[in-house]
Write an enzyme that holds these catalytic residues in place. Structure first.
Site, PDB file in Angstrom:
ATOM      1  N   ASP A 443      82.724  58.518  63.494  1.00 47.08           N
ATOM      2  CA  ASP A 443      82.574  57.274  64.254  1.00 47.08           C
ATOM      3  C   ASP A 443      81.083  56.908  64.315  1.00 47.08           C
ATOM      4  O   ASP A 443      80.224  57.774  64.500  1.00 47.08           O
ATOM      5  CB  ASP A 443      83.120  57.440  65.671  1.00 47.08           C
ATOM      6  CG  ASP A 443      83.114  56.135  66.449  1.00 47.08           C
ATOM      7  OD1 ASP A 443      84.082  55.364  66.268  1.00 47.08           O
ATOM      8  OD2 ASP A 443      82.158  55.891  67.208  1.00 47.08           O
ATOM      9  N   ILE A 444      80.768  55.596  64.139  1.00 46.62           N
ATOM     10  CA  ILE A 444      79.379  55.121  64.177  1.00 46.62           C
ATOM     11  C   ILE A 444      78.932  55.025  65.642  1.00 46.62           C
ATOM     12  O   ILE A 444      79.603  54.385  66.465  1.00 46.62           O
ATOM     13  CB  ILE A 444      79.250  53.761  63.479  1.00 46.62           C
ATOM     14  CG1 ILE A 444      79.743  53.856  62.014  1.00 46.62           C
ATOM     15  CG2 ILE A 444      77.812  53.262  63.526  1.00 46.62           C
ATOM     16  CD1 ILE A 444      79.846  52.539  61.308  1.00 46.62           C
ATOM     17  N   GLU A 486      85.050  50.945  63.327  1.00 47.93           N
ATOM     18  CA  GLU A 486      83.886  51.720  62.910  1.00 47.93           C
ATOM     19  C   GLU A 486      84.239  53.195  62.735  1.00 47.93           C
ATOM     20  O   GLU A 486      83.369  54.061  62.748  1.00 47.93           O
ATOM     21  CB  GLU A 486      82.747  51.575  63.933  1.00 47.93           C
ATOM     22  CG  GLU A 486      82.988  52.234  65.271  1.00 47.93           C
ATOM     23  CD  GLU A 486      83.696  51.339  66.276  1.00 47.93           C
ATOM     24  OE1 GLU A 486      83.624  51.643  67.463  1.00 47.93           O
ATOM     25  OE2 GLU A 486      84.337  50.334  65.874  1.00 47.93           O
TER      26      GLU A 486
END
Length: 569
Positions: A443-444, A486
Protein backbone atom coordinates in the site's frame (compact mmCIF):
# COMPACT_ATOMS: atom_id res chain seq x y z
CA UNK A 1 -40.23 -9.89 -118.73
CA UNK A 2 -39.52 -9.25 -115.08
CA UNK A 3 -41.05 -12.61 -114.12
CA UNK A 4 -38.78 -14.39 -116.63
CA UNK A 5 -35.67 -12.80 -115.08
CA UNK A 6 -36.85 -13.82 -111.63
CA UNK A 7 -37.26 -17.46 -112.70
CA UNK A 8 -33.85 -17.41 -114.34
CA UNK A 9 -32.23 -15.94 -111.22
CA UNK A 10 -33.93 -18.52 -108.97
CA UNK A 11 -32.78 -21.43 -111.13
CA UNK A 12 -29.23 -20.06 -111.30
CA UNK A 13 -29.12 -19.63 -107.50
CA UNK A 14 -30.45 -23.15 -106.98
CA UNK A 15 -27.84 -24.62 -109.29
CA UNK A 16 -25.11 -22.62 -107.53
CA UNK A 17 -26.07 -23.82 -104.04
CA UNK A 18 -26.44 -27.42 -105.25
CA UNK A 19 -22.94 -27.15 -106.72
CA UNK A 20 -21.57 -25.82 -103.46
CA UNK A 21 -23.27 -28.60 -101.50
CA UNK A 22 -22.03 -31.20 -103.95
CA UNK A 23 -18.50 -29.81 -103.79
CA UNK A 24 -18.52 -29.85 -99.99
CA UNK A 25 -19.97 -33.34 -99.80
CA UNK A 26 -17.92 -35.05 -102.46
CA UNK A 27 -14.71 -33.05 -102.04
CA UNK A 28 -11.59 -35.11 -102.54
CA UNK A 29 -9.70 -35.92 -99.37
CA UNK A 30 -6.22 -34.39 -99.69
CA UNK A 31 -3.30 -36.81 -99.95
CA UNK A 32 -0.57 -36.42 -97.33
CA UNK A 33 2.70 -36.66 -99.25
CA UNK A 34 5.65 -38.21 -97.44
CA UNK A 35 8.83 -36.79 -98.93
CA UNK A 36 12.42 -36.59 -97.68
CA UNK A 37 11.72 -34.39 -94.66
CA UNK A 38 10.85 -35.34 -91.07
CA UNK A 39 7.26 -36.47 -90.71
CA UNK A 40 5.22 -34.59 -88.12
CA UNK A 41 1.62 -34.36 -89.30
CA UNK A 42 -0.41 -32.77 -86.49
CA UNK A 43 -2.59 -30.48 -88.60
CA UNK A 44 -3.90 -31.92 -91.84
CA UNK A 45 -7.14 -32.76 -93.59
CA UNK A 46 -8.80 -36.14 -93.62
CA UNK A 47 -12.32 -37.47 -94.08
CA UNK A 48 -14.88 -38.71 -91.58
CA UNK A 49 -18.20 -40.54 -91.57
CA UNK A 50 -20.61 -41.25 -88.70
CA UNK A 51 -22.19 -44.71 -88.63
CA UNK A 52 -25.73 -44.23 -87.28
CA UNK A 53 -26.30 -47.99 -87.08
CA UNK A 54 -23.07 -48.53 -85.07
CA UNK A 55 -22.83 -51.98 -86.75
CA UNK A 56 -21.67 -51.21 -90.28
CA UNK A 57 -18.89 -53.58 -91.50
CA UNK A 58 -15.77 -52.21 -93.13
CA UNK A 59 -16.79 -53.35 -96.60
CA UNK A 60 -19.89 -51.16 -96.39
CA UNK A 61 -18.32 -48.26 -94.45
CA UNK A 62 -15.58 -47.71 -97.06
CA UNK A 63 -18.26 -47.10 -99.67
CA UNK A 64 -19.77 -44.20 -97.70
CA UNK A 65 -19.21 -40.53 -98.46
CA UNK A 66 -16.52 -39.16 -96.15
CA UNK A 67 -16.74 -35.45 -95.36
CA UNK A 68 -13.48 -33.51 -95.44
CA UNK A 69 -12.44 -32.33 -91.97
CA UNK A 70 -9.51 -31.55 -89.74
CA UNK A 71 -7.58 -34.42 -88.16
CA UNK A 72 -9.07 -33.28 -84.82
CA UNK A 73 -12.75 -34.04 -84.42
CA UNK A 74 -15.46 -33.64 -81.78
CA UNK A 75 -18.74 -35.16 -82.93
CA UNK A 76 -20.81 -35.11 -79.75
CA UNK A 77 -22.96 -37.74 -78.07
CA UNK A 78 -24.81 -38.94 -81.18
CA UNK A 79 -21.75 -40.27 -82.97
CA UNK A 80 -20.66 -43.23 -80.87
CA UNK A 81 -19.24 -44.94 -83.95
CA UNK A 82 -17.27 -42.81 -86.38
CA UNK A 83 -14.90 -43.59 -89.24
CA UNK A 84 -11.91 -41.54 -90.36
CA UNK A 85 -10.11 -41.79 -93.71
CA UNK A 86 -6.51 -40.69 -94.32
CA UNK A 87 -4.72 -40.74 -97.70
CA UNK A 88 -0.91 -41.24 -97.62
CA UNK A 89 1.61 -41.32 -100.44
CA UNK A 90 5.32 -42.09 -100.15
CA UNK A 91 7.36 -40.26 -102.79
CA UNK A 92 10.65 -41.52 -101.41
CA UNK A 93 12.71 -44.27 -103.03
CA UNK A 94 12.80 -46.23 -99.76
CA UNK A 95 10.26 -47.67 -97.34
CA UNK A 96 9.05 -45.27 -94.67
CA UNK A 97 7.94 -46.44 -91.26
CA UNK A 98 5.23 -44.21 -89.85
CA UNK A 99 3.29 -44.16 -86.60
CA UNK A 100 -0.37 -43.26 -86.32
CA UNK A 101 -1.15 -41.72 -82.91
CA UNK A 102 -4.47 -41.17 -81.16
CA UNK A 103 -3.39 -39.34 -77.96
CA UNK A 104 -6.93 -39.47 -76.53
CA UNK A 105 -7.55 -43.17 -77.15
CA UNK A 106 -7.74 -43.85 -73.39
CA UNK A 107 -11.30 -42.50 -73.19
CA UNK A 108 -12.59 -44.56 -76.15
CA UNK A 109 -13.82 -48.14 -76.23
CA UNK A 110 -12.50 -49.59 -79.50
CA UNK A 111 -10.15 -48.43 -82.25
CA UNK A 112 -9.81 -50.37 -85.50
CA UNK A 113 -7.24 -49.66 -88.22
CA UNK A 114 -7.70 -50.84 -91.82
CA UNK A 115 -4.92 -50.42 -94.41
CA UNK A 116 -5.96 -50.40 -98.07
CA UNK A 117 -3.64 -50.38 -101.12
CA UNK A 118 -5.03 -50.27 -104.69
CA UNK A 119 -8.48 -51.11 -103.33
CA UNK A 120 -7.32 -54.23 -101.48
CA UNK A 121 -7.43 -54.59 -97.68
CA UNK A 122 -3.92 -55.65 -96.69
CA UNK A 123 -3.98 -55.39 -92.88
CA UNK A 124 -6.48 -55.02 -90.03
CA UNK A 125 -5.80 -54.29 -86.36
CA UNK A 126 -8.25 -53.95 -83.48
CA UNK A 127 -7.54 -52.21 -80.19
CA UNK A 128 -10.22 -53.07 -77.61
CA UNK A 129 -9.68 -51.32 -74.26
CA UNK A 130 -11.41 -54.20 -72.45
CA UNK A 131 -9.20 -56.90 -73.99
CA UNK A 132 -5.71 -56.96 -72.53
CA UNK A 133 -4.27 -58.98 -75.43
CA UNK A 134 -4.97 -56.04 -77.78
CA UNK A 135 -3.35 -53.40 -75.57
CA UNK A 136 0.00 -53.86 -77.30
CA UNK A 137 -0.91 -50.77 -79.33
CA UNK A 138 -1.47 -48.64 -76.22
CA UNK A 139 1.36 -46.59 -74.77
CA UNK A 140 0.85 -44.20 -71.84
CA UNK A 141 -2.79 -43.70 -72.79
CA UNK A 142 -2.15 -43.17 -76.50
CA UNK A 143 -2.97 -45.58 -79.28
CA UNK A 144 0.11 -46.06 -81.49
CA UNK A 145 -0.07 -48.07 -84.73
CA UNK A 146 3.04 -48.64 -86.84
CA UNK A 147 2.54 -48.35 -90.59
CA UNK A 148 4.99 -49.44 -93.29
CA UNK A 149 4.79 -47.37 -96.47
CA UNK A 150 6.88 -48.88 -99.34
CA UNK A 151 8.47 -46.62 -101.99
CA UNK A 152 6.05 -44.75 -104.27
CA UNK A 153 3.08 -46.40 -102.59
CA UNK A 154 -0.32 -44.76 -102.07
CA UNK A 155 -2.07 -46.15 -99.00
CA UNK A 156 -5.50 -45.38 -97.55
CA UNK A 157 -6.08 -45.69 -93.80
CA UNK A 158 -9.54 -46.25 -92.37
CA UNK A 159 -9.87 -45.76 -88.62
CA UNK A 160 -13.00 -46.83 -86.77
CA UNK A 161 -13.50 -45.14 -83.37
CA UNK A 162 -16.11 -46.46 -80.95
CA UNK A 163 -16.74 -44.25 -77.91
CA UNK A 164 -18.65 -44.83 -74.68
CA UNK A 165 -20.54 -41.54 -74.78
CA UNK A 166 -18.87 -38.48 -76.34
CA UNK A 167 -16.99 -38.97 -79.59
CA UNK A 168 -13.80 -36.93 -79.92
CA UNK A 169 -10.36 -37.88 -81.14
CA UNK A 170 -7.17 -36.64 -82.77
CA UNK A 171 -5.11 -38.54 -85.33
CA UNK A 172 -1.46 -37.58 -85.80
CA UNK A 173 1.18 -39.14 -88.02
CA UNK A 174 4.90 -39.19 -87.19
CA UNK A 175 8.12 -40.83 -88.23
CA UNK A 176 9.99 -42.79 -85.56
CA UNK A 177 11.92 -39.85 -84.08
CA UNK A 178 8.93 -37.52 -83.93
CA UNK A 179 6.79 -40.31 -82.48
CA UNK A 180 9.17 -40.71 -79.54
CA UNK A 181 9.22 -36.97 -78.96
CA UNK A 182 5.41 -36.80 -78.98
CA UNK A 183 5.11 -39.62 -76.46
CA UNK A 184 7.71 -38.10 -74.12
CA UNK A 185 5.82 -34.80 -73.90
CA UNK A 186 2.47 -36.36 -73.04
CA UNK A 187 0.53 -35.24 -69.93
CA UNK A 188 3.16 -32.83 -68.57
CA UNK A 189 0.54 -30.08 -68.42
CA UNK A 190 -2.00 -32.38 -66.75
CA UNK A 191 0.53 -33.50 -64.15
CA UNK A 192 1.20 -29.83 -63.36
CA UNK A 193 -2.53 -29.09 -62.93
CA UNK A 194 -3.08 -32.12 -60.70
CA UNK A 195 0.04 -31.32 -58.65
CA UNK A 196 -1.18 -27.78 -57.95
CA UNK A 197 -4.60 -29.07 -56.91
CA UNK A 198 -2.94 -31.69 -54.70
CA UNK A 199 -0.89 -29.03 -52.92
CA UNK A 200 -4.02 -26.92 -52.30
CA UNK A 201 -5.87 -30.02 -51.09
CA UNK A 202 -3.20 -30.96 -48.53
CA UNK A 203 -3.04 -27.37 -47.28
CA UNK A 204 -6.82 -27.19 -46.78
CA UNK A 205 -6.99 -30.58 -45.07
CA UNK A 206 -4.38 -29.34 -42.61
CA UNK A 207 -6.46 -26.20 -42.11
CA UNK A 208 -9.52 -28.34 -41.47
CA UNK A 209 -7.77 -30.51 -38.90
CA UNK A 210 -6.51 -27.42 -37.08
CA UNK A 211 -9.66 -25.28 -37.29
CA UNK A 212 -12.47 -27.85 -37.77
CA UNK A 213 -14.16 -25.41 -40.14
CA UNK A 214 -16.28 -27.33 -42.66
CA UNK A 215 -15.55 -25.03 -45.59
CA UNK A 216 -11.92 -26.24 -45.56
CA UNK A 217 -13.12 -29.86 -45.71
CA UNK A 218 -15.58 -29.21 -48.55
CA UNK A 219 -13.00 -27.21 -50.48
CA UNK A 220 -10.45 -30.02 -50.05
CA UNK A 221 -13.03 -32.59 -51.27
CA UNK A 222 -13.79 -30.34 -54.24
CA UNK A 223 -10.07 -30.30 -55.06
CA UNK A 224 -9.80 -34.09 -54.66
CA UNK A 225 -12.75 -34.82 -56.98
CA UNK A 226 -11.65 -32.15 -59.47
CA UNK A 227 -8.05 -33.34 -59.50
CA UNK A 228 -9.09 -36.98 -59.87
CA UNK A 229 -11.44 -36.12 -62.73
CA UNK A 230 -8.73 -34.14 -64.52
CA UNK A 231 -6.25 -37.00 -64.11
CA UNK A 232 -8.84 -39.48 -65.39
CA UNK A 233 -10.33 -37.49 -68.25
CA UNK A 234 -7.09 -36.10 -69.63
CA UNK A 235 -5.15 -39.36 -69.50
CA UNK A 236 -2.82 -39.00 -66.51
CA UNK A 237 -4.25 -42.08 -64.78
CA UNK A 238 -4.06 -44.02 -68.03
CA UNK A 239 -0.45 -42.91 -68.39
CA UNK A 240 0.56 -43.85 -64.83
CA UNK A 241 -1.48 -47.00 -64.21
CA UNK A 242 -2.47 -48.33 -67.67
CA UNK A 243 -6.17 -48.28 -66.88
CA UNK A 244 -8.61 -47.96 -69.77
CA UNK A 245 -11.99 -49.03 -70.99
CA UNK A 246 -15.16 -50.00 -69.17
CA UNK A 247 -13.42 -50.42 -65.81
CA UNK A 248 -12.76 -46.67 -65.63
CA UNK A 249 -16.09 -45.54 -67.05
CA UNK A 250 -17.87 -45.21 -63.69
CA UNK A 251 -14.94 -43.28 -62.30
CA UNK A 252 -16.27 -40.35 -64.32
CA UNK A 253 -18.91 -39.97 -61.61
CA UNK A 254 -16.24 -37.93 -59.83
CA UNK A 255 -17.32 -35.10 -62.14
CA UNK A 256 -20.65 -35.12 -60.27
CA UNK A 257 -18.95 -35.07 -56.88
CA UNK A 258 -17.02 -31.91 -57.71
CA UNK A 259 -20.05 -29.55 -58.07
CA UNK A 260 -21.68 -31.16 -55.02
CA UNK A 261 -18.74 -30.18 -52.82
CA UNK A 262 -18.54 -26.76 -54.48
CA UNK A 263 -22.20 -26.09 -53.63
CA UNK A 264 -21.65 -27.25 -50.04
CA UNK A 265 -18.69 -24.88 -49.90
CA UNK A 266 -20.99 -22.06 -51.04
CA UNK A 267 -23.57 -22.93 -48.38
CA UNK A 268 -20.97 -22.58 -45.62
CA UNK A 269 -19.02 -19.53 -46.75
CA UNK A 270 -22.22 -17.58 -47.50
CA UNK A 271 -23.99 -19.04 -44.42
CA UNK A 272 -27.16 -19.46 -46.50
CA UNK A 273 -28.94 -21.72 -44.01
CA UNK A 274 -28.98 -18.97 -41.39
CA UNK A 275 -29.22 -15.83 -43.49
CA UNK A 276 -30.55 -16.59 -47.00
CA UNK A 277 -33.24 -19.34 -46.98
CA UNK A 278 -34.31 -18.99 -50.65
CA UNK A 279 -30.73 -19.30 -51.92
CA UNK A 280 -30.14 -22.13 -49.44
CA UNK A 281 -33.00 -24.25 -50.77
CA UNK A 282 -31.98 -23.55 -54.38
CA UNK A 283 -28.48 -24.89 -53.66
CA UNK A 284 -29.88 -27.91 -51.81
CA UNK A 285 -32.18 -28.70 -54.76
CA UNK A 286 -29.21 -28.58 -57.11
CA UNK A 287 -27.22 -30.88 -54.80
CA UNK A 288 -30.15 -33.32 -54.70
CA UNK A 289 -30.26 -33.51 -58.53
CA UNK A 290 -26.53 -34.10 -58.73
CA UNK A 291 -26.62 -36.81 -56.04
CA UNK A 292 -29.55 -38.53 -57.80
CA UNK A 293 -27.67 -38.54 -61.12
CA UNK A 294 -24.54 -39.94 -59.43
CA UNK A 295 -26.58 -42.75 -57.85
CA UNK A 296 -28.25 -43.45 -61.20
CA UNK A 297 -24.79 -43.56 -62.77
CA UNK A 298 -23.93 -46.58 -60.63
CA UNK A 299 -26.48 -48.53 -62.69
CA UNK A 300 -26.32 -46.77 -66.09
CA UNK A 301 -23.20 -44.65 -66.40
CA UNK A 302 -23.61 -43.86 -70.10
CA UNK A 303 -27.07 -42.31 -69.64
CA UNK A 304 -25.90 -40.53 -66.50
CA UNK A 305 -23.03 -38.98 -68.47
CA UNK A 306 -25.52 -37.82 -71.10
CA UNK A 307 -27.53 -36.08 -68.37
CA UNK A 308 -24.37 -34.66 -66.81
CA UNK A 309 -24.09 -31.84 -69.36
CA UNK A 310 -27.66 -30.70 -68.68
CA UNK A 311 -27.17 -30.89 -64.92
CA UNK A 312 -23.90 -28.98 -65.27
CA UNK A 313 -25.80 -26.20 -67.06
CA UNK A 314 -28.45 -26.13 -64.29
CA UNK A 315 -25.73 -26.03 -61.64
CA UNK A 316 -24.00 -23.12 -63.38
CA UNK A 317 -27.23 -21.11 -63.62
CA UNK A 318 -28.18 -21.69 -59.96
CA UNK A 319 -24.70 -21.11 -58.54
CA UNK A 320 -24.20 -17.93 -60.56
CA UNK A 321 -27.66 -16.68 -59.57
CA UNK A 322 -26.93 -17.25 -55.89
CA UNK A 323 -23.54 -15.54 -56.24
CA UNK A 324 -25.13 -12.53 -57.94
CA UNK A 325 -27.70 -12.41 -55.14
CA UNK A 326 -24.85 -12.37 -52.59
CA UNK A 327 -23.12 -9.63 -54.58
CA UNK A 328 -26.29 -7.50 -54.57
CA UNK A 329 -26.52 -8.00 -50.81
CA UNK A 330 -22.87 -6.85 -50.57
CA UNK A 331 -21.53 -10.07 -49.10
CA UNK A 332 -17.75 -9.52 -48.73
CA UNK A 333 -16.80 -12.79 -50.49
CA UNK A 334 -19.32 -12.67 -53.33
CA UNK A 335 -17.04 -10.82 -55.75
CA UNK A 336 -14.20 -13.34 -55.29
CA UNK A 337 -16.58 -16.24 -55.79
CA UNK A 338 -18.22 -14.63 -58.82
CA UNK A 339 -14.81 -14.09 -60.43
CA UNK A 340 -13.61 -17.67 -59.82
CA UNK A 341 -16.89 -19.40 -60.58
CA UNK A 342 -17.55 -17.15 -63.58
CA UNK A 343 -14.25 -18.23 -65.12
CA UNK A 344 -15.08 -21.87 -64.37
CA UNK A 345 -18.49 -21.48 -66.05
CA UNK A 346 -16.90 -19.81 -69.08
CA UNK A 347 -14.28 -22.51 -69.67
CA UNK A 348 -16.72 -25.32 -68.82
CA UNK A 349 -19.24 -23.94 -71.31
CA UNK A 350 -16.57 -24.11 -74.00
CA UNK A 351 -15.88 -27.70 -72.97
CA UNK A 352 -19.57 -28.69 -73.01
CA UNK A 353 -19.98 -27.19 -76.49
CA UNK A 354 -16.86 -29.07 -77.56
CA UNK A 355 -18.10 -32.40 -76.19
CA UNK A 356 -21.40 -31.89 -77.99
CA UNK A 357 -19.51 -31.30 -81.24
CA UNK A 358 -20.74 -27.71 -81.63
CA UNK A 359 -17.41 -25.85 -81.56
CA UNK A 360 -14.00 -26.65 -82.99
CA UNK A 361 -11.37 -28.92 -81.48
CA UNK A 362 -8.58 -26.97 -79.83
CA UNK A 363 -6.67 -27.23 -76.55
CA UNK A 364 -8.74 -24.70 -74.59
CA UNK A 365 -12.06 -26.18 -75.71
CA UNK A 366 -11.05 -29.81 -75.16
CA UNK A 367 -9.45 -29.04 -71.76
CA UNK A 368 -11.97 -26.39 -70.72
CA UNK A 369 -13.26 -28.11 -67.59
CA UNK A 370 -9.73 -28.80 -66.31
CA UNK A 371 -8.65 -25.21 -66.96
CA UNK A 372 -11.85 -23.95 -65.32
CA UNK A 373 -11.31 -26.12 -62.24
CA UNK A 374 -7.73 -24.90 -61.85
CA UNK A 375 -8.60 -21.21 -62.29
CA UNK A 376 -11.57 -21.47 -59.94
CA UNK A 377 -9.54 -23.34 -57.33
CA UNK A 378 -6.88 -20.62 -57.34
CA UNK A 379 -9.44 -17.82 -57.01
CA UNK A 380 -11.38 -19.69 -54.32
CA UNK A 381 -8.13 -20.01 -52.39
CA UNK A 382 -8.34 -16.21 -52.05
CA UNK A 383 -11.66 -16.72 -50.26
CA UNK A 384 -9.99 -19.21 -47.94
CA UNK A 385 -7.19 -16.69 -47.29
CA UNK A 386 -9.77 -13.96 -46.66
CA UNK A 387 -11.66 -16.19 -44.23
CA UNK A 388 -8.42 -17.06 -42.42
CA UNK A 389 -7.62 -13.37 -42.12
CA UNK A 390 -11.10 -12.66 -40.71
CA UNK A 391 -10.69 -15.44 -38.16
CA UNK A 392 -7.23 -14.20 -37.18
CA UNK A 393 -8.57 -10.67 -36.72
CA UNK A 394 -11.42 -12.10 -34.64
CA UNK A 395 -8.99 -14.03 -32.47
CA UNK A 396 -6.83 -10.94 -32.03
CA UNK A 397 -9.92 -8.96 -31.05
CA UNK A 398 -10.92 -11.67 -28.57
CA UNK A 399 -7.42 -11.66 -27.08
CA UNK A 400 -7.56 -7.88 -26.78
CA UNK A 401 -10.98 -8.03 -25.14
CA UNK A 402 -9.74 -10.70 -22.75
CA UNK A 403 -6.69 -8.59 -22.00
CA UNK A 404 -8.86 -5.53 -21.38
CA UNK A 405 -11.09 -7.56 -19.07
CA UNK A 406 -8.12 -8.92 -17.10
CA UNK A 407 -5.81 -5.89 -16.82
CA UNK A 408 -5.83 -2.55 -15.10
CA UNK A 409 -6.01 0.22 -17.70
CA UNK A 410 -3.64 2.59 -15.84
CA UNK A 411 -0.78 0.24 -14.90
CA UNK A 412 -1.36 -2.61 -17.39
CA UNK A 413 -0.99 -5.02 -14.44
CA UNK A 414 -3.55 -7.73 -13.88
CA UNK A 415 -6.69 -6.58 -12.10
CA UNK A 416 -8.23 -7.97 -8.92
CA UNK A 417 -10.65 -10.32 -10.66
CA UNK A 418 -8.00 -11.93 -12.85
CA UNK A 419 -5.60 -12.21 -9.91
CA UNK A 420 -8.20 -13.98 -7.78
CA UNK A 421 -9.02 -16.52 -10.53
CA UNK A 422 -5.39 -17.26 -11.39
CA UNK A 423 -4.25 -17.35 -7.74
CA UNK A 424 -6.99 -19.83 -6.82
CA UNK A 425 -5.98 -21.99 -9.79
CA UNK A 426 -2.36 -21.95 -8.59
CA UNK A 427 -3.42 -22.89 -5.06
CA UNK A 428 -5.57 -25.74 -6.36
CA UNK A 429 -2.71 -27.04 -8.47
CA UNK A 430 -0.34 -26.76 -5.49
CA UNK A 431 -2.66 -28.52 -3.05
CA UNK A 432 -1.05 -31.95 -3.46
CA UNK A 433 2.54 -30.70 -3.55
CA UNK A 434 1.95 -28.66 -0.37
CA UNK A 435 4.82 -26.32 -1.20
CA UNK A 436 5.21 -23.01 0.62
CA UNK A 437 3.25 -20.14 -0.93
CA UNK A 438 3.34 -16.57 0.38
CA UNK A 439 1.18 -13.54 -0.35
CA UNK A 440 2.13 -9.88 0.11
CA UNK A 441 -0.09 -6.77 0.16
CA UNK A 442 1.53 -3.41 -0.69
CA UNK A 443 0.00 0.00 0.00
CA UNK A 444 1.28 3.52 -0.90
CA UNK A 445 1.81 5.63 2.22
CA UNK A 446 -0.19 8.90 2.50
CA UNK A 447 -1.52 8.44 -1.06
CA UNK A 448 -4.64 10.53 -0.39
CA UNK A 449 -2.45 13.42 0.70
CA UNK A 450 -0.44 13.17 -2.53
CA UNK A 451 -3.66 13.30 -4.56
CA UNK A 452 -5.10 16.18 -2.58
CA UNK A 453 -1.88 18.21 -2.66
CA UNK A 454 -0.58 17.59 -6.18
CA UNK A 455 -3.63 16.32 -8.03
CA UNK A 456 -4.68 12.98 -9.49
CA UNK A 457 -2.26 13.29 -12.38
CA UNK A 458 0.70 13.01 -10.07
CA UNK A 459 -1.10 10.32 -8.09
CA UNK A 460 -1.38 8.28 -11.30
CA UNK A 461 2.37 8.68 -11.90
CA UNK A 462 3.06 7.31 -8.42
CA UNK A 463 0.83 4.28 -9.04
CA UNK A 464 2.53 3.63 -12.39
CA UNK A 465 5.96 3.85 -10.75
CA UNK A 466 4.96 1.22 -8.18
CA UNK A 467 3.78 -1.03 -11.02
CA UNK A 468 7.16 -0.60 -12.76
CA UNK A 469 8.97 -1.60 -9.55
CA UNK A 470 6.86 -4.77 -9.28
CA UNK A 471 7.71 -5.71 -12.86
CA UNK A 472 11.40 -5.10 -12.20
CA UNK A 473 11.69 -6.97 -8.87
CA UNK A 474 9.17 -9.79 -9.03
CA UNK A 475 10.23 -13.15 -10.42
CA UNK A 476 8.75 -14.97 -13.38
CA UNK A 477 6.91 -17.37 -11.10
CA UNK A 478 5.22 -14.58 -9.13
CA UNK A 479 1.69 -13.36 -9.82
CA UNK A 480 1.09 -9.69 -9.04
CA UNK A 481 -1.76 -7.25 -9.64
CA UNK A 482 -3.27 -3.91 -8.76
CA UNK A 483 -5.75 -4.93 -6.08
CA UNK A 484 -7.40 -1.60 -5.34
CA UNK A 485 -6.85 2.18 -5.67
CA UNK A 486 -3.34 2.38 -4.19
CA UNK A 487 -3.09 -1.25 -3.12
CA UNK A 488 -1.16 -4.05 -4.87
CA UNK A 489 -0.91 -7.77 -4.18
CA UNK A 490 1.77 -10.39 -4.94
CA UNK A 491 1.41 -14.20 -4.83
CA UNK A 492 4.78 -15.96 -4.53
CA UNK A 493 4.65 -19.74 -5.21
CA UNK A 494 7.32 -22.01 -3.73
CA UNK A 495 8.44 -19.17 -1.46
CA UNK A 496 8.82 -19.18 2.32
CA UNK A 497 7.96 -16.22 4.51
CA UNK A 498 11.56 -15.00 4.95
CA UNK A 499 12.23 -15.20 1.21
CA UNK A 500 9.08 -13.19 0.56
CA UNK A 501 10.21 -10.62 3.11
CA UNK A 502 13.51 -10.18 1.24
CA UNK A 503 11.65 -9.60 -2.05
CA UNK A 504 9.27 -7.13 -0.38
CA UNK A 505 12.20 -5.19 1.05
CA UNK A 506 13.84 -4.89 -2.37
CA UNK A 507 10.64 -3.41 -3.76
CA UNK A 508 10.23 -1.06 -0.80
CA UNK A 509 13.82 0.18 -0.93
CA UNK A 510 13.65 0.81 -4.68
CA UNK A 511 10.50 2.90 -4.29
CA UNK A 512 11.93 4.75 -1.28
CA UNK A 513 14.57 6.26 -3.58
CA UNK A 514 12.16 7.26 -6.35
CA UNK A 515 11.82 10.99 -7.06
CA UNK A 516 9.01 12.21 -9.33
CA UNK A 517 9.52 15.75 -10.65
CA UNK A 518 6.57 18.15 -10.53
CA UNK A 519 8.27 21.11 -12.22
CA UNK A 520 11.76 22.58 -12.35
CA UNK A 521 11.68 23.52 -8.65
CA UNK A 522 9.54 20.77 -7.07
CA UNK A 523 9.59 16.98 -6.87
CA UNK A 524 7.83 14.34 -4.83
CA UNK A 525 9.08 11.23 -3.01
CA UNK A 526 6.88 8.53 -1.54
CA UNK A 527 7.11 5.28 0.40
CA UNK A 528 5.15 2.05 0.66
CA UNK A 529 4.22 -0.32 3.43
CA UNK A 530 4.02 -4.10 2.85
CA UNK A 531 2.36 -6.91 4.78
CA UNK A 532 3.38 -10.55 4.18
CA UNK A 533 1.68 -13.81 5.15
CA UNK A 534 2.01 -17.51 4.32
CA UNK A 535 -0.81 -19.48 2.72
CA UNK A 536 -1.91 -22.44 4.85
CA UNK A 537 -0.56 -25.52 3.00
CA UNK A 538 -3.15 -27.88 4.55
CA UNK A 539 -6.21 -25.81 3.63
CA UNK A 540 -5.10 -23.18 1.10
CA UNK A 541 -7.48 -20.24 1.22
CA UNK A 542 -6.50 -17.16 -0.81
CA UNK A 543 -8.79 -14.70 0.92
CA UNK A 544 -7.75 -15.88 4.37
CA UNK A 545 -4.08 -15.42 3.42
CA UNK A 546 -4.77 -11.91 2.04
CA UNK A 547 -6.60 -11.04 5.28
CA UNK A 548 -3.54 -12.10 7.27
CA UNK A 549 -1.27 -10.05 4.99
CA UNK A 550 -3.60 -7.07 5.53
CA UNK A 551 -3.14 -7.42 9.30
CA UNK A 552 0.63 -7.37 8.79
CA UNK A 553 0.19 -4.28 6.57
CA UNK A 554 -1.78 -2.48 9.33
CA UNK A 555 1.02 -3.34 11.70
CA UNK A 556 3.55 -1.72 9.31
CA UNK A 557 1.33 1.37 9.06
CA UNK A 558 0.95 1.62 12.84
CA UNK A 559 4.72 1.22 13.34
CA UNK A 560 5.49 4.32 11.27
CA UNK A 561 5.06 3.13 7.59
CA UNK A 562 7.81 2.63 5.00
CA UNK A 563 8.50 -0.94 6.18
CA UNK A 564 7.65 -4.59 5.58
CA UNK A 565 6.01 -6.72 8.24
CA UNK A 566 5.48 -10.50 8.44
CA UNK A 567 2.25 -11.84 9.83
CA UNK A 568 2.54 -13.58 13.17
CA UNK A 569 -0.08 -14.77 15.64
Amino acid sequence: MTTTYRHLFSRTSLIFWLWLLSSATFATIPVQVIDGTAVKLEQFQMGYFVDPTEKMPFSEARQQVFEVSSNRLSLGINANTAWAKIELKNTRSSTVKLYLHDPYAYHNHILELYEVVDGDLIQTRTLDMDRRETLQWMYRGSAVFDIALPPKQHKTLYIKSVSFSHQWFTLNIYDEDQSKRALLSLYTDIALLVGMLLALMIYNLLLFFSSRLREHFFYACYLVSGGFWIALTYGLLANLFDVYGTMTLKWHLSLGAMPIFLLLFMIHIFETKKNYPVEHWALLLNITLLVANSIYGLFDIVTALHYASTLAAIMMVISLSVTLSMLIRKHPMALFFLLGHGLFVFFSTLSVLFYKGIIEFNYINSHGVGIGIMVEALVLSLIIAYRIRLLENLKIAQVELKLLASTDSLTQLFNRRYFSNEANAILEKNKRAKEAITVAVLDIDFFKKINDTYGHGLGDKVIIRVADALRAQCRRQDLFARYGGEEFVILMPNTYLNEAYTLAERIRQELENVVIPIDQQQSVSFTVSIGIAEVDAETPDLQAAINRADKALYKAKNNGRNQSQRFSL
